[in-house]
Design an enzyme around this catalytic site. Structure first.
Site, PDB file in Angstrom:
ATOM      1  N   GLU A  16      -9.628  -0.108  -3.558  1.00  0.00           N
ATOM      2  CA  GLU A  16     -10.717  -0.827  -2.171  1.00  0.00           C
ATOM      3  C   GLU A  16     -11.398   0.489  -1.636  1.00  0.00           C
ATOM      4  O   GLU A  16     -12.973  -0.224  -0.692  1.00  0.00           O
ATOM      5  CB  GLU A  16     -10.413  -1.755  -1.474  1.00  0.00           C
ATOM      6  CG  GLU A  16      -9.186  -1.665  -0.652  1.00  0.00           C
ATOM      7  CD  GLU A  16      -8.334  -3.188  -0.437  1.00  0.00           C
ATOM      8  OE1 GLU A  16      -8.788  -3.915  -0.798  1.00  0.00           O
ATOM      9  OE2 GLU A  16      -7.228  -2.135   0.015  1.00  0.00           O
ATOM     10  N   GLY A  63      -5.715  -0.735  -1.714  1.00  0.00           N
ATOM     11  CA  GLY A  63      -5.603   0.503  -0.957  1.00  0.00           C
ATOM     12  C   GLY A  63      -6.286   0.453   0.402  1.00  0.00           C
ATOM     13  O   GLY A  63      -7.651   1.451  -0.642  1.00  0.00           O
ATOM     14  N   ASP A  74       0.676  -0.747  -0.055  1.00  0.00           N
ATOM     15  CA  ASP A  74      -0.427  -0.165   0.274  1.00  0.00           C
ATOM     16  C   ASP A  74       0.908   1.096   0.153  1.00  0.00           C
ATOM     17  O   ASP A  74       0.504   2.616  -0.103  1.00  0.00           O
ATOM     18  CB  ASP A  74      -0.707  -0.029   1.403  1.00  0.00           C
ATOM     19  CG  ASP A  74      -2.327  -1.028   0.938  1.00  0.00           C
ATOM     20  OD1 ASP A  74      -1.719  -1.688   0.181  1.00  0.00           O
ATOM     21  OD2 ASP A  74      -3.121  -1.230   2.263  1.00  0.00           O
ATOM     22  N   VAL A  91      -3.908 -11.590  -5.686  1.00  0.00           N
ATOM     23  CA  VAL A  91      -3.357 -10.963  -7.021  1.00  0.00           C
ATOM     24  C   VAL A  91      -1.615 -10.162  -6.971  1.00  0.00           C
ATOM     25  O   VAL A  91      -0.620  -9.924  -7.567  1.00  0.00           O
ATOM     26  CB  VAL A  91      -3.577 -11.162  -8.443  1.00  0.00           C
ATOM     27  CG1 VAL A  91      -4.329  -9.424  -9.502  1.00  0.00           C
ATOM     28  CG2 VAL A  91      -2.893 -12.106  -9.414  1.00  0.00           C
TER      29      VAL A  91
HETATM   30  O1  F6P Z   1      -2.254  -3.496   3.472  1.00  0.00           O
HETATM   31  C1  F6P Z   1      -1.767  -4.348   2.790  1.00  0.00           C
HETATM   32  C2  F6P Z   1      -3.019  -4.963   2.287  1.00  0.00           C
HETATM   33  O2  F6P Z   1      -3.193  -5.889   0.960  1.00  0.00           O
HETATM   34  C3  F6P Z   1      -4.540  -3.845   2.356  1.00  0.00           C
HETATM   35  O3  F6P Z   1      -4.322  -3.492   0.117  1.00  0.00           O
HETATM   36  C4  F6P Z   1      -5.418  -4.661   1.782  1.00  0.00           C
HETATM   37  O4  F6P Z   1      -7.118  -3.786   2.343  1.00  0.00           O
HETATM   38  C5  F6P Z   1      -5.350  -5.534   2.878  1.00  0.00           C
HETATM   39  O5  F6P Z   1      -4.048  -5.629   3.061  1.00  0.00           O
HETATM   40  C6  F6P Z   1      -5.745  -7.609   2.341  1.00  0.00           C
HETATM   41  O6  F6P Z   1      -5.864  -7.811   3.911  1.00  0.00           O
HETATM   42  P1  F6P Z   1      -6.209  -9.788   3.874  1.00  0.00           P
HETATM   43  O7  F6P Z   1      -3.964 -10.245   3.185  1.00  0.00           O
HETATM   44  O8  F6P Z   1      -5.753  -9.718   5.290  1.00  0.00           O
HETATM   45  O9  F6P Z   1      -6.739  -9.998   3.210  1.00  0.00           O
END
Ligand code: F6P
Length: 340
Positions: free
Chosen positions: A219, A167, A124, A270
């Protein structure tokens, strides 16, 4: 060493670099805790040597495994960390993690005096104190490749493609991939969007004879209040908001308001998978080397950071509780004109 939070391309490269310099230059013995703080609690470790690190430079994910969660989640968690460190005879702990893990590291150092050095990571790119985090350029490249592919199919069908990228709190990936991929519009969490305005812009563009548009949405993007209903937020067991789905609501609204055929592409995890870009391999390697140097300088409570072209150290407190948001100048000057 441990890797915490969401995984990210480049984690193995950090481990490998720290081990190579630690073993060769300082004569260190390094171990890795498996599954982040869970492994510290349960004393699940693996030896990290130049031999065991072979071939890991280009490998995504983390060979140590990673988990969310923190020793502060349970009443005896901190004592368990202290006990593990003293029983294993550790001189230092290198915590490679995002905002959550670095906050834990900072607290363990400032409130409990543990000898800790941090390494910031996240696709991010939202950690305060460093100009960049590794994993970010890899995620941007993956998203850009996807957008490039979407252009031709969108043009063939005269469709609007709404591409959702990661994000949670910031739109770094959306902004960079949007610029690199020539998106028509980029929607980011930092700037609430107006769906009417977006639709009007898409219509103007199509009226000028342009077939197809790509809308890139982070997102965590939010509409201006009262302009578009999103699904109710859900949270994981660590209190992190679980996102994914804003693109669908946006695509429905575009279709409703403009009549354009729309399709949704949610890139999801991905973006976190696979081999790191060359840039991320270099940054990770520099961070790993700097982290082991910081340990030998007893720079406890610090994290390694990129500032301009240089690797430096910065207090972990700088990152705690903050989010590094998208550079507004970049967005306004370069990303936003694509709306026209
Ligand atoms: O913080 C990194 C991130 O990839 C975010 O962009 C995303 O919302 C989140 O992690 C997803 O987390 P998880 O792997 O727990 O689904």
């Amino acid at each position: 060493m441990l890797t915490g939070g969401g995984d990210c391309p480049g984690l193995n490269a950090v481990l490998r670099a720290a081990v190579r310099k630690g073993e060769r230059v300082y004569g260190d013995e390094l171990i890795g805790f498996l599954d982040a703080w869970d492994g510290v609690r349960d004393r699940r470790t693996t030896p990290l040597t130049i031999e065991t690190m072979r071939g890991l430079l280009p490998r995504g994910g983390t060979v140590l495994g990673t988990r969310r969660g923190s020793p502060f989640d349970t009443p005896d968690g901190v004592d368990q960390v202290k006990r593990s460190m003293s029983d294993l005879g550790l001189d230092a702990l290198i915590v490679i993690g995002g905002n959550g893990s670095l906050s834990v590291a900072c607290k363990l150092h400032t409130e409990h005096g543990l000898p800790i050095v941090g390494v910031p990571k996240t696709i991010d790119n939202d950690i305060e104190g460093t100009d960049l985090t590794f994993g970010f350029t890899t995620a941007v490249q993956i998203a850009t490749d996807a957008i490039d592919r979407l252009h031709t199919t969108a043009e063939s069908h005269d469709r609007v493609m709404v591409v959702e990228v990661m994000g949670r709190h910031t739109g770094w990936i959306a902004t960079h991939a949007g610029i690199a991929g020539g998106a028509t519009a980029v929607l980011i969490p930092e700037i609430p969007f107006n769906i009417e305005e977006l639709c009007a812009r898409l219509v103007r563009r199509h009226d000028r004879g342009r077939y197809a548009s790509i809308v890139v949405v982070a997102e965590g993007a939010e509409p201006e209040s009262g302009t578009l209903e999103l699904d109710a937020k859900t949270y994981d067991r660590f209190g992190h908001v679980v996102l994914g789905g804003v693109a669908t609501r946006i695509a429905e609204a575009i279709n409703r308001q403009t009549g354009f055929e729309t399709r949704v592409v949610q890139l999801g995890h991905v973006q976190r998978g696979g081999t790191p870009t060359a840039f991320d391999r270099v940054l990770s390697t520099r961070f790993g080397v700097a982290a082991i140097d910081a340990v030998h300088a007893e720079a406890w409570g610090k994290m390694v950071v990129l500032r301009g072209e240089r690797i430096e150290t910065e207090d972990l407190t700088v990152a705690v509780g903050k989010t590094r948001t998208v550079d507004r100048e970049l967005f306004d000057e370069v990303a936003s004109p694509f709306f026209a």
